[in-house]
Design a protein around this motif. Sequence first.
Motif, PDB file in Angstrom:
ATOM      1  N   GLU A  32      44.074  32.142  45.782  1.00  0.00           N
ATOM      2  CA  GLU A  32      42.692  32.442  46.322  1.00  0.00           C
ATOM      3  C   GLU A  32      42.371  33.613  45.591  1.00  0.00           C
ATOM      4  OE1 GLU A  32      40.660  30.157  47.768  1.00  0.00           O
ATOM      5  OE2 GLU A  32      42.745  28.506  47.875  1.00  0.00           O
ATOM      6  N   GLN A  33      43.145  33.907  45.136  1.00  0.00           N
ATOM      7  CA  GLN A  33      42.726  35.125  44.814  1.00  0.00           C
ATOM      8  C   GLN A  33      42.274  34.996  43.217  1.00  0.00           C
ATOM      9  OE1 GLN A  33      45.793  37.917  45.849  1.00  0.00           O
ATOM     10  NE2 GLN A  33      44.650  39.481  47.157  1.00  0.00           N
ATOM     11  N   LEU A  34      43.042  34.720  43.061  1.00  0.00           N
ATOM     12  CA  LEU A  34      42.764  33.873  41.267  1.00  0.00           C
ATOM     13  C   LEU A  34      41.816  33.652  40.813  1.00  0.00           C
ATOM     14  CD1 LEU A  34      44.478  33.681  38.662  1.00  0.00           C
ATOM     15  CD2 LEU A  34      45.128  31.431  38.980  1.00  0.00           C
ATOM     16  N   ARG A  35      41.574  31.711  41.765  1.00  0.00           N
ATOM     17  CA  ARG A  35      40.245  31.639  42.593  1.00  0.00           C
ATOM     18  C   ARG A  35      38.921  32.590  41.883  1.00  0.00           C
ATOM     19  NH1 ARG A  35      39.467  26.572  44.036  1.00  0.00           N
ATOM     20  NH2 ARG A  35      41.382  26.941  44.840  1.00  0.00           N
ATOM     21  N   ALA A  36      38.645  33.109  43.019  1.00  0.00           N
ATOM     22  CA  ALA A  36      38.157  34.055  42.843  1.00  0.00           C
ATOM     23  C   ALA A  36      37.808  35.209  41.748  1.00  0.00           C
ATOM     24  CB  ALA A  36      38.122  35.367  44.600  1.00  0.00           C
ATOM     25  N   MET A  37      38.538  35.562  41.167  1.00  0.00           N
ATOM     26  CA  MET A  37      38.948  36.587  40.031  1.00  0.00           C
ATOM     27  C   MET A  37      38.279  35.271  39.145  1.00  0.00           C
ATOM     28  SD  MET A  37      41.444  37.746  37.991  1.00  0.00           S
ATOM     29  CE  MET A  37      41.881  36.052  36.546  1.00  0.00           C
ATOM     30  N   LEU A  38      38.738  34.089  38.636  1.00  0.00           N
ATOM     31  CA  LEU A  38      38.410  33.330  37.540  1.00  0.00           C
ATOM     32  C   LEU A  38      36.276  32.924  37.952  1.00  0.00           C
ATOM     33  CD1 LEU A  38      41.184  30.673  36.895  1.00  0.00           C
ATOM     34  CD2 LEU A  38      40.608  32.535  35.811  1.00  0.00           C
ATOM     35  N   SER A  39      36.493  32.597  39.554  1.00  0.00           N
ATOM     36  CA  SER A  39      34.631  32.191  39.749  1.00  0.00           C
ATOM     37  C   SER A  39      33.716  33.232  38.406  1.00  0.00           C
ATOM     38  CB  SER A  39      34.948  32.015  40.950  1.00  0.00           C
ATOM     39  OG  SER A  39      33.621  31.090  41.314  1.00  0.00           O
ATOM     40  N   ARG A  40      34.140  34.378  39.627  1.00  0.00           N
ATOM     41  CA  ARG A  40      33.438  35.631  38.517  1.00  0.00           C
ATOM     42  C   ARG A  40      33.798  35.780  37.545  1.00  0.00           C
ATOM     43  NH1 ARG A  40      34.508  41.662  41.165  1.00  0.00           N
ATOM     44  NH2 ARG A  40      33.447  42.533  39.440  1.00  0.00           N
ATOM     45  N   ARG A  41      34.153  35.883  36.910  1.00  0.00           N
ATOM     46  CA  ARG A  41      34.243  35.304  35.266  1.00  0.00           C
ATOM     47  C   ARG A  41      33.969  33.863  34.621  1.00  0.00           C
ATOM     48  NH1 ARG A  41      40.239  39.146  34.561  1.00  0.00           N
ATOM     49  NH2 ARG A  41      39.323  40.710  35.802  1.00  0.00           N
ATOM     50  N   GLY A  42      33.319  33.216  35.104  1.00  0.00           N
ATOM     51  CA  GLY A  42      33.089  32.421  34.818  1.00  0.00           C
ATOM     52  C   GLY A  42      33.727  31.429  34.249  1.00  0.00           C
ATOM     53  N   PHE A  43      34.825  30.743  34.510  1.00  0.00           N
ATOM     54  CA  PHE A  43      36.016  30.015  33.999  1.00  0.00           C
ATOM     55  C   PHE A  43      35.143  28.719  33.911  1.00  0.00           C
ATOM     56  CE2 PHE A  43      39.263  27.562  35.514  1.00  0.00           C
ATOM     57  CZ  PHE A  43      39.707  26.725  34.298  1.00  0.00           C
ATOM     58  N   ARG A  44      35.788  28.324  32.591  1.00  0.00           N
ATOM     59  CA  ARG A  44      35.402  26.626  32.786  1.00  0.00           C
ATOM     60  C   ARG A  44      36.533  25.916  32.289  1.00  0.00           C
ATOM     61  NH1 ARG A  44      29.429  26.515  31.262  1.00  0.00           N
ATOM     62  NH2 ARG A  44      30.006  24.382  30.273  1.00  0.00           N
ATOM     63  N   PRO A  45      36.804  25.158  32.833  1.00  0.00           N
ATOM     64  CA  PRO A  45      38.457  24.540  32.815  1.00  0.00           C
ATOM     65  C   PRO A  45      37.910  24.171  31.719  1.00  0.00           C
ATOM     66  CG  PRO A  45      37.682  23.483  34.786  1.00  0.00           C
ATOM     67  CD  PRO A  45      36.547  25.155  34.493  1.00  0.00           C
ATOM     68  N   PRO A 180      27.571  47.596  31.574  1.00  0.00           N
ATOM     69  CA  PRO A 180      28.542  47.050  32.151  1.00  0.00           C
ATOM     70  C   PRO A 180      29.320  45.620  31.437  1.00  0.00           C
ATOM     71  CG  PRO A 180      26.286  46.839  33.549  1.00  0.00           C
ATOM     72  CD  PRO A 180      26.816  46.783  32.411  1.00  0.00           C
ATOM     73  N   SER A 181      30.735  46.028  31.524  1.00  0.00           N
ATOM     74  CA  SER A 181      31.415  45.001  31.224  1.00  0.00           C
ATOM     75  C   SER A 181      31.303  43.636  31.346  1.00  0.00           C
ATOM     76  CB  SER A 181      33.111  44.823  30.416  1.00  0.00           C
ATOM     77  OG  SER A 181      33.819  45.424  32.606  1.00  0.00           O
ATOM     78  N   TRP A 182      31.739  42.457  30.525  1.00  0.00           N
ATOM     79  CA  TRP A 182      31.938  41.384  31.207  1.00  0.00           C
ATOM     80  C   TRP A 182      31.983  40.916  32.526  1.00  0.00           C
ATOM     81  CZ3 TRP A 182      30.296  36.611  28.809  1.00  0.00           C
ATOM     82  CH2 TRP A 182      30.772  34.527  29.511  1.00  0.00           C
ATOM     83  N   GLN A 183      33.359  41.151  33.489  1.00  0.00           N
ATOM     84  CA  GLN A 183      32.780  41.387  34.984  1.00  0.00           C
ATOM     85  C   GLN A 183      32.645  42.288  35.279  1.00  0.00           C
ATOM     86  OE1 GLN A 183      36.894  42.876  36.077  1.00  0.00           O
ATOM     87  NE2 GLN A 183      37.370  42.875  33.742  1.00  0.00           N
ATOM     88  N   ASN A 184      31.953  43.506  35.031  1.00  0.00           N
ATOM     89  CA  ASN A 184      30.897  43.864  36.314  1.00  0.00           C
ATOM     90  C   ASN A 184      29.469  43.672  35.619  1.00  0.00           C
ATOM     91  OD1 ASN A 184      33.262  45.140  37.718  1.00  0.00           O
ATOM     92  ND2 ASN A 184      33.776  46.331  35.302  1.00  0.00           N
ATOM     93  N   ASP A 185      29.174  42.746  35.030  1.00  0.00           N
ATOM     94  CA  ASP A 185      27.169  42.520  34.311  1.00  0.00           C
ATOM     95  C   ASP A 185      26.901  41.827  35.467  1.00  0.00           C
ATOM     96  OD1 ASP A 185      28.306  40.288  34.144  1.00  0.00           O
ATOM     97  OD2 ASP A 185      27.288  40.207  31.802  1.00  0.00           O
ATOM     98  N   ASN A 186      25.377  41.631  34.942  1.00  0.00           N
ATOM     99  CA  ASN A 186      24.561  40.759  35.761  1.00  0.00           C
ATOM    100  C   ASN A 186      25.256  39.828  36.600  1.00  0.00           C
ATOM    101  OD1 ASN A 186      23.318  43.121  37.004  1.00  0.00           O
ATOM    102  ND2 ASN A 186      21.360  42.811  35.715  1.00  0.00           N
ATOM    103  N   ASN A 187      25.598  38.771  35.336  1.00  0.00           N
ATOM    104  CA  ASN A 187      25.431  37.413  35.340  1.00  0.00           C
ATOM    105  C   ASN A 187      27.209  37.308  36.395  1.00  0.00           C
ATOM    106  OD1 ASN A 187      23.633  36.247  34.155  1.00  0.00           O
ATOM    107  ND2 ASN A 187      24.614  36.546  31.974  1.00  0.00           N
ATOM    108  N   SER A 188      28.259  38.018  36.105  1.00  0.00           N
ATOM    109  CA  SER A 188      29.392  38.325  37.184  1.00  0.00           C
ATOM    110  C   SER A 188      29.161  38.312  38.256  1.00  0.00           C
ATOM    111  CB  SER A 188      30.315  38.621  36.230  1.00  0.00           C
ATOM    112  OG  SER A 188      30.754  38.658  35.517  1.00  0.00           O
ATOM    113  N   ILE A 189      28.817  39.823  38.930  1.00  0.00           N
ATOM    114  CA  ILE A 189      27.821  40.143  40.173  1.00  0.00           C
ATOM    115  C   ILE A 189      27.078  39.070  41.344  1.00  0.00           C
ATOM    116  CG2 ILE A 189      26.560  41.525  41.183  1.00  0.00           C
ATOM    117  CD1 ILE A 189      26.743  43.009  39.247  1.00  0.00           C
TER     118      ILE A 189
END
Length: 285
Positions: A32-45, A180-189
């Motif tokens: 679940e932590q991995l899912r949350a991390m990837l979702s925040r970073r815009g993961f597209r399988p 901010p870097s990718w994982q901290n920018d407005n889109n990721s937030i």
Amino acid sequence: MEIVSLKNMSFGYITDTFLEAFADYDIDIDKEQLRAMLSRRGFRPELSFGAVEDERMVAFTFNGIGNFNGISTAYDTGTGTLPCYRGRGLASQIFNEAEGLLKDAGISQYLLEVLQHNIPAIKIYRSHGFEVTREFNCYTTSDPGEKCLNHPVLPELTIEEVGINDIVALGLDRFEDFSPSWQNDNNSIKRASESLRGVVANVGDDICGYGITEPASGDITRIAVSPVWRRKGIGSSILNTLSQFNCYGSLKVVNVQIDCLSVNAFLKACGFELKCRQFEMVKRL
């Protein structure tokens, strides 16, 4: 060996492969932590890729897709290889395949971050045309304690919790001293708004600062004070409030631009210690 998209792979299988690839790294993360991390970073399988041998994925690159500084971007949110398959150039094979497919999908640049001591990975990325664009510091602390309140607090200061999307709508990133870097920018937030908590600091009717944290991971995602209100204990008060939301046991701040003297000095004054340094690297597609 075949390079394939991850679009038809279950998330459970993706997680198991990720954990096996990073079993010898200092990484503590569950499904679940991995899912949350990837979702925040815009993961597209469908735009992420793996190397498969005998129906087993043995190497992979997880890509996030989005807009970064006005440019359509793919973000390498995780590249790994099973230990017994390392040294075979699989990461390079995946990059060779991925770059053309990403370009065909309308992506203009490939973005990633890499630990500065990971020399083999940096060598691979440079060989594929990635160039360093910024350097980041990453900090951690197990207990900021009283160092979070190292200035007298303004008696008229109030700090209130505000929804993440409301913070973005207020445009409070104007207080930041670096982009901010990718994982901290407005889109990721915005992608992770349900797992984040944010506060706004006010002096009277004047918004003077804000902060955002991810309680489950201890990540201080954003913290900034308006230049006209600095050195008055406001940043320390915001950090103290965010630390009270923490469920992780320690706090971390990742990807602080190395030449941003104000934020680096603030974190050190609040008891944070430098954990590692990263390069931000970009390749135009």
